[in-house]
Design a protein around this motif. Sequence first.
Motif, PDB file in Angstrom:
ATOM      1  N   MET A  63     -65.125  15.779  34.350  1.00 36.92           N
ATOM      2  CA  MET A  63     -65.890  14.739  33.658  1.00 36.92           C
ATOM      3  C   MET A  63     -66.325  15.202  32.266  1.00 36.92           C
ATOM      4  O   MET A  63     -66.365  14.401  31.328  1.00 36.92           O
ATOM      5  CB  MET A  63     -67.060  14.298  34.505  1.00 36.92           C
ATOM      6  N   LEU A  69     -63.363  14.609  30.180  1.00 35.10           N
ATOM      7  CA  LEU A  69     -63.182  13.180  29.923  1.00 35.10           C
ATOM      8  C   LEU A  69     -64.060  12.702  28.770  1.00 35.10           C
ATOM      9  O   LEU A  69     -63.696  11.782  28.033  1.00 35.10           O
ATOM     10  CB  LEU A  69     -63.501  12.358  31.172  1.00 35.10           C
ATOM     11  N   MET A  70     -65.208  13.343  28.612  1.00 34.07           N
ATOM     12  CA  MET A  70     -66.125  12.932  27.540  1.00 34.07           C
ATOM     13  C   MET A  70     -65.543  13.185  26.151  1.00 34.07           C
ATOM     14  O   MET A  70     -66.003  12.599  25.167  1.00 34.07           O
ATOM     15  CB  MET A  70     -67.473  13.622  27.703  1.00 34.07           C
ATOM     16  N   TRP A 116     -63.798   9.801  25.970  1.00 34.37           N
ATOM     17  CA  TRP A 116     -64.736   8.686  26.129  1.00 34.37           C
ATOM     18  C   TRP A 116     -66.165   9.222  26.127  1.00 34.37           C
ATOM     19  O   TRP A 116     -66.737   9.504  27.187  1.00 34.37           O
ATOM     20  CB  TRP A 116     -64.457   7.940  27.441  1.00 34.37           C
ATOM     21  N   LEU A 135     -68.907   7.952  28.600  1.00 34.47           N
ATOM     22  CA  LEU A 135     -68.451   7.950  29.993  1.00 34.47           C
ATOM     23  C   LEU A 135     -69.572   7.646  30.977  1.00 34.47           C
ATOM     24  O   LEU A 135     -69.402   6.862  31.905  1.00 34.47           O
ATOM     25  CB  LEU A 135     -67.810   9.299  30.335  1.00 34.47           C
ATOM     26  N   SER A 188     -55.861   8.123  28.460  1.00 33.69           N
ATOM     27  CA  SER A 188     -56.409   8.257  27.100  1.00 33.69           C
ATOM     28  C   SER A 188     -55.534   7.560  26.070  1.00 33.69           C
ATOM     29  O   SER A 188     -56.015   7.167  25.010  1.00 33.69           O
ATOM     30  CB  SER A 188     -56.581   9.729  26.734  1.00 33.69           C
ATOM     31  N   PRO A 239     -64.016   3.836  28.956  1.00 32.18           N
ATOM     32  CA  PRO A 239     -63.911   4.845  30.024  1.00 32.18           C
ATOM     33  C   PRO A 239     -63.255   4.277  31.281  1.00 32.18           C
ATOM     34  O   PRO A 239     -63.517   3.151  31.682  1.00 32.18           O
ATOM     35  CB  PRO A 239     -65.369   5.215  30.309  1.00 32.18           C
TER      36      PRO A 239
END
Length: 126
Positions: free
Chosen positions: A10, A13-14, A17, A20, A53, A59
């Motif tokens: 996660m 992922l930030m 996004w 998120l 992505s 997100p």
Amino acid sequence: MTNQETTDYMLKLMNWWPNLFRDNDPNEMTDAWAVSLAPVPYEAAMKAAVDLSRKCKWPPTVADICEAARPYIHTKFDVIGAIDRYRDFQIPLPEWIYETAMRTGYTLPPDILAIRDNKRINKRIE
């Protein structure tokens, strides 16, 4: 995927996004995602994130990630098929075969294990 892997995932992922967590508690959201992503291998989830992505401005949901990861998740039947293709048609074994066999509890035949061991020996010699 483990809880720690989900936390790391996660955080990565930030980078794509930044919003998120969308005002959700990060710890609670990470815990919830860890439960849902438990059956998804980390590497498959990362490949799914890269794919998403390129497509998603917003997100992704856990469902989006699970769906995008599906092509990267291999089963013991994929391992058996790869072995058959190797034996019958001399198609090289895919890199994921050993990890998938371990993850699924499938015992690889001795001749297939010997191929892996020979590759390791050759890498050390080079």
